[in-house]
Enzyme design. Structure first.
Site, PDB file in Angstrom:
ATOM      1  N   SER A 109       8.736  58.351  56.237  1.00 29.90           N
ATOM      2  CA  SER A 109       7.604  58.947  55.518  1.00 29.90           C
ATOM      3  C   SER A 109       8.063  59.291  54.119  1.00 29.90           C
ATOM      4  O   SER A 109       9.246  59.607  53.912  1.00 29.90           O
ATOM      5  CB  SER A 109       7.148  60.221  56.227  1.00 29.90           C
ATOM      6  OG  SER A 109       6.294  60.973  55.379  1.00 29.90           O
ATOM      7  N   TYR A 112       9.752  67.893  60.050  1.00 28.99           N
ATOM      8  CA  TYR A 112       9.284  66.498  60.003  1.00 28.99           C
ATOM      9  C   TYR A 112       9.949  65.773  58.823  1.00 28.99           C
ATOM     10  O   TYR A 112      10.491  64.671  58.983  1.00 28.99           O
ATOM     11  CB  TYR A 112       7.755  66.489  59.875  1.00 28.99           C
ATOM     12  CG  TYR A 112       7.118  65.127  59.770  1.00 28.99           C
ATOM     13  CD1 TYR A 112       6.853  64.370  60.914  1.00 28.99           C
ATOM     14  CD2 TYR A 112       6.749  64.590  58.541  1.00 28.99           C
ATOM     15  CE1 TYR A 112       6.242  63.121  60.828  1.00 28.99           C
ATOM     16  CE2 TYR A 112       6.142  63.349  58.445  1.00 28.99           C
ATOM     17  CZ  TYR A 112       5.889  62.621  59.584  1.00 28.99           C
ATOM     18  OH  TYR A 112       5.287  61.387  59.494  1.00 28.99           O
TER      19      TYR A 112
HETATM   20  N1  LIG Z   1      -0.336  57.887  58.983  1.00 33.63           N
HETATM   21  C1  LIG Z   1       0.386  58.318  57.977  1.00 33.63           C
HETATM   22  O1  LIG Z   1      -0.140  58.714  56.937  1.00 33.63           O
HETATM   23  C2  LIG Z   1       1.889  58.328  58.076  1.00 33.63           C
HETATM   24  C3  LIG Z   1       2.578  58.669  56.919  1.00 33.63           C
HETATM   25  C4  LIG Z   1       3.957  58.686  56.956  1.00 33.63           C
HETATM   26  C5  LIG Z   1       4.621  58.346  58.108  1.00 33.63           C
HETATM   27  N2  LIG Z   1       3.919  58.033  59.235  1.00 33.63           N
HETATM   28  C6  LIG Z   1       4.698  57.694  60.419  1.00 33.63           C
HETATM   29  O2  LIG Z   1       4.230  56.472  60.942  1.00 33.63           O
HETATM   30  C7  LIG Z   1       4.482  56.433  62.341  1.00 33.63           C
HETATM   31  C8  LIG Z   1       3.209  56.026  63.072  1.00 33.63           C
HETATM   32  O3  LIG Z   1       2.247  57.070  62.893  1.00 33.63           O
HETATM   33  P1  LIG Z   1       0.676  56.792  62.835  1.00 33.63           P
HETATM   34  O4  LIG Z   1       0.199  57.279  61.537  1.00 33.63           O
HETATM   35  O5  LIG Z   1       0.389  55.403  63.229  1.00 33.63           O
HETATM   36  O6  LIG Z   1       0.168  57.865  63.905  1.00 33.63           O
HETATM   37  P2  LIG Z   1      -0.358  57.710  65.389  1.00 33.63           P
HETATM   38  O7  LIG Z   1      -1.531  56.816  65.429  1.00 33.63           O
HETATM   39  O8  LIG Z   1      -0.485  59.113  65.859  1.00 33.63           O
HETATM   40  O9  LIG Z   1       0.841  56.989  66.157  1.00 33.63           O
HETATM   41  C9  LIG Z   1       1.937  57.673  66.698  1.00 33.63           C
HETATM   42  C10 LIG Z   1       2.504  56.809  67.803  1.00 33.63           C
HETATM   43  O10 LIG Z   1       3.660  57.442  68.343  1.00 33.63           O
HETATM   44  C11 LIG Z   1       3.543  57.458  69.774  1.00 33.63           C
HETATM   45  N3  LIG Z   1       4.233  58.614  70.314  1.00 33.63           N
HETATM   46  C12 LIG Z   1       4.055  59.927  69.972  1.00 33.63           C
HETATM   47  N4  LIG Z   1       4.830  60.708  70.732  1.00 33.63           N
HETATM   48  C13 LIG Z   1       5.508  59.875  71.592  1.00 33.63           C
HETATM   49  C14 LIG Z   1       6.449  60.086  72.631  1.00 33.63           C
HETATM   50  N5  LIG Z   1       6.871  61.324  72.954  1.00 33.63           N
HETATM   51  N6  LIG Z   1       6.929  59.025  73.294  1.00 33.63           N
HETATM   52  C15 LIG Z   1       6.512  57.777  72.992  1.00 33.63           C
HETATM   53  N7  LIG Z   1       5.622  57.511  72.005  1.00 33.63           N
HETATM   54  C16 LIG Z   1       5.132  58.557  71.324  1.00 33.63           C
HETATM   55  C17 LIG Z   1       2.041  57.543  70.016  1.00 33.63           C
HETATM   56  O11 LIG Z   1       1.699  57.023  71.290  1.00 33.63           O
HETATM   57  P3  LIG Z   1       1.370  57.862  72.616  1.00 33.63           P
HETATM   58  O12 LIG Z   1       0.544  59.042  72.196  1.00 33.63           O
HETATM   59  O13 LIG Z   1       0.628  56.869  73.454  1.00 33.63           O
HETATM   60  O14 LIG Z   1       2.698  58.219  73.190  1.00 33.63           O
HETATM   61  C18 LIG Z   1       1.515  56.604  68.946  1.00 33.63           C
HETATM   62  O15 LIG Z   1       1.589  55.269  69.381  1.00 33.63           O
HETATM   63  C19 LIG Z   1       4.989  57.819  62.733  1.00 33.63           C
HETATM   64  O16 LIG Z   1       6.393  57.786  62.846  1.00 33.63           O
HETATM   65  C20 LIG Z   1       4.579  58.683  61.560  1.00 33.63           C
HETATM   66  O17 LIG Z   1       5.440  59.787  61.403  1.00 33.63           O
HETATM   67  C21 LIG Z   1       2.567  58.013  59.243  1.00 33.63           C
END
Ligand SMILES: NC(=O)c1ccc[n+]([C@@H]2O[C@H](COP(=O)([O-])OP(=O)(O)OC[C@H]3O[C@@H](n4cnc5c(N)ncnc54)[C@H](OP(=O)(O)O)[C@@H]3O)[C@@H](O)[C@H]2O)c1
Length: 261
Positions: free
Chosen positions: A151, A166
């Protein structure tokens, strides 16, 4: 005589390569899993929600592995993933660590120690543990590529959105990538990190639903368009494929210019 050069399409071709994508049940991880499959990879999708994984795996002809990545050891936890993938698809040569979340939105001085530990376990320790588990397979294959999704908060402070543990966990992924890149380069295993800015997903949903917060995001993002999951896919596909074969240990920022200001 000039050696034959790979075509651009060949550089991105992942035909037959086995990939593991964590966090693949939604958001950025789901988009990455679909993209790698479209480039020819056989993809194992990992997260907790089995129903979502089964649906996505069916769509991309992949393999669903339901697992709580916070369970860092034991037969039902993270350690079960790689053996299951090897048995079903063969040895992995691509690992995308996309699973991650925030466990607290408290200000730094108030973050509970339990939330700090859970953040580190899921966002940083699990990617390291999975990297350890794919390593022997990549070493035997003589190549491999690991991409962590971090991130921009691992690089800059974000005013108004407290996220100390985080941010620390995400910064840790960049250090991890640099170190693994150097240790494992001799095996032609590349390790990189992609640092997204703001993207609409389950994790950021509440931000985009608030008009005030959405306006704050628009105001601070130089590019006029909203980031979509597809915007991450290009960077990950580049790093995961031979197109990125001379790139290792790097953190690539994909943020619409947020950190360029
Ligand atoms: N969206 C943004 O703006 C943004 C910005 C910077 C970084 N990121 C990073 O990008 C990555 C993806 O995030 P996203 O935005 O796509 O959010 P998201 O839709 O909430 O995806 C998060 C994923 O992580 C999985 N997950 C969460 N806890 C878990 C656990 N204990 N065991 C296994 N899987 C787990 C969730 O699946 P389940 O709930 O099915 O387990 C889901 O598939 C993350 O690392 C996030 O920190 C996102």
């Amino acid at each position: 005589m000039t050696p034959d050069r790979a075509t651009p399409a060949e550089l991105f071709d992942l035909d037959g390569r086995v990939a593991i994508v964590t966090g693949a049940s939604s958001g950025l991880g789901a988009a990455v899993a679909s993209a790698l499959a479209a480039l020819g990879a056989r993809v194992a999708v990992v997260a907790r929600r089995r129903d979502r994984l089964t649906e996505i795996a069916g769509r991309i002809d992949g393999f669903a592995v339901a697992c709580d990545l916070s369970e860092l050891d034991g037969v039902d936890g993270l350690e079960a993933i790689v053996p299951a993938v090897v048995a079903e698809l063969g040895p992995p040569e691509i690992l995308i660590n996309a699973a991650g979340t925030m466990f607290t939105t408290e200000r730094a001085e108030d973050e509970p120690v339990d939330a700090i530990r859970r953040t580190m376990d899921l966002n940083l320790v699990a990617p390291l543990r999975l990297s350890q588990q794919v390593f022997p397979h990549m070493r035997t294959l003589g190549r491999g590529t690991i991409v962590n999704i971090s991130s921009i908060s691992g690089r800059v402070g974000i005013p108004g959105i407290p996220q100390a543990s985080y941010a620390a966990s995400k910064a840790g992924l960049s250090g991890l990538a640099a170190e693994l890149a150097v240790q494992w380069a001799r095996h032609s295993i590349r390790v990189n990190t992609v640092a997204p800015g703001f993207f609409r997903s389950e994790i950021t949903g509440p931000l985009y639903e608030s008009e005030r917060a959405a306006a704050y995001l628009r105001r601070n993002t130089p590019l006029p368009k909203e980031g979509t999951a597809e915007d991450i896919v290009g960077a990950v596909a580049w790093l995961a494929s031979d197109a990125g074969s001379y790139v290792t240990g790097q953190t690539i920022v994909v943020d619409g210019g947020w950190t360029a200001r």
